[in-house]
Scaffold this motif. Structure first.
Motif, PDB file in Angstrom:
ATOM      1  N   GLU A 198       2.146 -10.033 -14.982  1.00 14.08           N
ATOM      2  CA  GLU A 198       3.229  -9.051 -14.998  1.00 14.08           C
ATOM      3  C   GLU A 198       3.158  -8.092 -13.805  1.00 14.08           C
ATOM      4  OE1 GLU A 198       5.771  -8.834 -17.353  1.00 14.08           O
ATOM      5  OE2 GLU A 198       4.984 -10.794 -17.922  1.00 14.08           O
ATOM      6  N   ARG A 199       2.143  -8.222 -12.998  1.00 15.02           N
ATOM      7  CA  ARG A 199       1.932  -7.290 -11.889  1.00 15.02           C
ATOM      8  C   ARG A 199       2.462  -7.855 -10.580  1.00 15.02           C
ATOM      9  NH1 ARG A 199      -1.177  -3.041 -12.470  1.00 15.02           N
ATOM     10  NH2 ARG A 199      -2.396  -2.746 -14.335  1.00 15.02           N
ATOM     11  N   SER A 200       3.004  -6.957  -9.768  1.00 21.21           N
ATOM     12  CA  SER A 200       3.428  -7.357  -8.426  1.00 21.21           C
ATOM     13  C   SER A 200       3.304  -6.156  -7.496  1.00 21.21           C
ATOM     14  CB  SER A 200       4.865  -7.891  -8.428  1.00 21.21           C
ATOM     15  OG  SER A 200       5.769  -6.869  -8.763  1.00 21.21           O
ATOM     16  N   GLY A 201       3.127  -6.453  -6.235  1.00 22.51           N
ATOM     17  CA  GLY A 201       3.032  -5.414  -5.217  1.00 22.51           C
ATOM     18  C   GLY A 201       3.505  -5.974  -3.899  1.00 22.51           C
ATOM     19  N   LEU A 202       3.937  -5.096  -3.003  1.00 29.02           N
ATOM     20  CA  LEU A 202       4.586  -5.539  -1.781  1.00 29.02           C
ATOM     21  C   LEU A 202       4.188  -4.646  -0.618  1.00 29.02           C
ATOM     22  CD1 LEU A 202       8.218  -6.602  -1.410  1.00 29.02           C
ATOM     23  CD2 LEU A 202       7.479  -4.625  -0.115  1.00 29.02           C
ATOM     24  N   PHE A 203       4.022  -5.257   0.540  1.00 32.29           N
ATOM     25  CA  PHE A 203       3.909  -4.540   1.809  1.00 32.29           C
ATOM     26  C   PHE A 203       4.946  -5.105   2.759  1.00 32.29           C
ATOM     27  CE2 PHE A 203      -0.883  -3.353   1.616  1.00 32.29           C
ATOM     28  CZ  PHE A 203      -0.590  -2.057   1.235  1.00 32.29           C
ATOM     29  N   LEU A 204       5.678  -4.222   3.430  1.00 35.24           N
ATOM     30  CA  LEU A 204       6.581  -4.633   4.492  1.00 35.24           C
ATOM     31  C   LEU A 204       5.756  -5.080   5.697  1.00 35.24           C
ATOM     32  CD1 LEU A 204       9.143  -1.689   4.248  1.00 35.24           C
ATOM     33  CD2 LEU A 204       9.484  -4.041   3.464  1.00 35.24           C
ATOM     34  N   PRO A 205       6.303  -5.894   6.585  1.00 35.50           N
ATOM     35  CA  PRO A 205       5.560  -6.350   7.760  1.00 35.50           C
ATOM     36  C   PRO A 205       5.070  -5.191   8.631  1.00 35.50           C
ATOM     37  CG  PRO A 205       7.690  -7.463   7.645  1.00 35.50           C
ATOM     38  CD  PRO A 205       7.654  -6.459   6.538  1.00 35.50           C
ATOM     39  N   ILE A 212       4.521  -9.225   2.633  1.00 30.22           N
ATOM     40  CA  ILE A 212       3.969 -10.005   1.527  1.00 30.22           C
ATOM     41  C   ILE A 212       4.316  -9.372   0.192  1.00 30.22           C
ATOM     42  CG2 ILE A 212       2.046 -11.011   2.810  1.00 30.22           C
ATOM     43  CD1 ILE A 212       0.211  -8.858   1.516  1.00 30.22           C
ATOM     44  N   MET A 213       4.473 -10.230  -0.793  1.00 27.89           N
ATOM     45  CA  MET A 213       4.579  -9.796  -2.171  1.00 27.89           C
ATOM     46  C   MET A 213       3.587 -10.627  -2.967  1.00 27.89           C
ATOM     47  SD  MET A 213       7.771  -9.340  -4.802  1.00 27.89           S
ATOM     48  CE  MET A 213       8.016 -11.052  -5.238  1.00 27.89           C
ATOM     49  N   CYS A 227      -3.043  -4.666  -0.410  1.00 28.11           N
ATOM     50  CA  CYS A 227      -1.875  -4.939  -1.245  1.00 28.11           C
ATOM     51  C   CYS A 227      -2.312  -5.279  -2.670  1.00 28.11           C
ATOM     52  CB  CYS A 227      -1.027  -6.065  -0.647  1.00 28.11           C
ATOM     53  SG  CYS A 227       0.567  -6.279  -1.479  1.00 28.11           S
ATOM     54  N   ALA A 228      -3.350  -6.107  -2.783  1.00 26.17           N
ATOM     55  CA  ALA A 228      -3.843  -6.499  -4.106  1.00 26.17           C
ATOM     56  C   ALA A 228      -4.359  -5.290  -4.888  1.00 26.17           C
ATOM     57  CB  ALA A 228      -4.936  -7.558  -3.972  1.00 26.17           C
ATOM     58  N   ARG A 229      -5.206  -4.492  -4.248  1.00 24.57           N
ATOM     59  CA  ARG A 229      -5.833  -3.365  -4.943  1.00 24.57           C
ATOM     60  C   ARG A 229      -4.887  -2.170  -5.087  1.00 24.57           C
ATOM     61  NH1 ARG A 229     -10.410  -0.679  -1.679  1.00 24.57           N
ATOM     62  NH2 ARG A 229      -8.595   0.358  -0.770  1.00 24.57           N
ATOM     63  N   ASP A 230      -4.272  -1.762  -3.977  1.00 24.28           N
ATOM     64  CA  ASP A 230      -3.545  -0.500  -3.962  1.00 24.28           C
ATOM     65  C   ASP A 230      -2.116  -0.599  -4.475  1.00 24.28           C
ATOM     66  OD1 ASP A 230      -5.905   0.292  -2.730  1.00 24.28           O
ATOM     67  OD2 ASP A 230      -5.037   0.332  -0.716  1.00 24.28           O
ATOM     68  N   LYS A 231      -1.475  -1.732  -4.274  1.00 26.21           N
ATOM     69  CA  LYS A 231      -0.078  -1.871  -4.681  1.00 26.21           C
ATOM     70  C   LYS A 231       0.085  -2.689  -5.969  1.00 26.21           C
ATOM     71  CE  LYS A 231       2.876  -0.482  -1.779  1.00 26.21           C
ATOM     72  NZ  LYS A 231       3.751   0.621  -2.014  1.00 26.21           N
ATOM     73  N   THR A 232      -0.732  -3.729  -6.107  1.00 26.12           N
ATOM     74  CA  THR A 232      -0.569  -4.634  -7.242  1.00 26.12           C
ATOM     75  C   THR A 232      -1.487  -4.273  -8.409  1.00 26.12           C
ATOM     76  OG1 THR A 232      -0.127  -6.332  -5.571  1.00 26.12           O
ATOM     77  CG2 THR A 232      -0.333  -7.092  -7.839  1.00 26.12           C
ATOM     78  N   GLY A 233      -2.612  -3.614  -8.098  1.00 26.22           N
ATOM     79  CA  GLY A 233      -3.553  -3.198  -9.138  1.00 26.22           C
ATOM     80  C   GLY A 233      -4.376  -4.337  -9.714  1.00 26.22           C
TER      81      GLY A 233
END
Length: 171
Positions: A122-129, A116-117, A146-152
């Motif tokens: 302006e924020r984006s974050g991604l986790f591989l499957p 998912i991305m 993903c929302a909290r830790d990668k995308t902020g």
């Protein structure tokens, strides 16, 4: 995308040589000159040691693999630089990404199949499957982390973000 054993070996050799500072002699096939997203994940003893990649590219895959491997080894802010004496202990995983697809609802996400991305402003974050499989998270946990830790954007930020899915071919 399907890769034969020679292509897989060549990409791994390119990644390892990039980390060790050596140039790779390359004779890329058409598959390896494709422009697509790629992530290179480094593990030592099964533990994450670095992971960096790109969701899309305007360079051939074999060049992007070298670039991502070098960044994962030396520029992933979460880890110290990979030392030369560690190289033999480093396992390299290459994830070649499919094109991103915007989904209308989180229920379209298949854990273990889709990465998912999240994009919000302006924020984006991604986790591989692989993250869902390795952690055993539920869909809500996968999205929340993903929302909290990668995308902020906070735990529930995914609910108002654009959600893109993709698949990977793991080498």
């Amino acid at each position: 995308m399907n890769f034969d054993e020679k292509e897989k070996a060549l990409l791994h050799s390119i990644a390892r040589n990039a980390i060790s500072g050596q140039n790779s002699a390359q004779n890329p096939t058409d598959n390896l000159t494709t422009e697509c997203g790629v992530f290179v994940t480094l593990k030592k003893g099964g533990d994450l040691r670095g992971c960096i990649g790109f969701t899309q590219s305007d360079r051939p895959l074999y060049e992007e693999v070298a670039h991502a491997a070098e960044l994962a080894a030396f520029h992933d802010y979460r880890f110290d630089r990979v030392r030369p004496e560690e190289l033999d202990e480093i396992d390299i995983e290459i994830s070649v990404l499919s094109p991103m697809k915007l989904v209308k609802d989180a229920s379209e996400i298949e854990l273990g199949k889709h990465g998912i991305m999240l994009v919000k402003g302006e924020r984006s974050g991604l986790f591989l499957p692989q993250v869902a499989e390795e952690t055993g998270w539920s869909l809500d946990e996968f999205l929340g982390h993903c929302a909290r830790d990668k995308t902020g954007i906070g735990w529930d930020g995914w609910k108002s973000a654009e959600i893109y899915v993709f698949t990977v071919t793991i080498l």
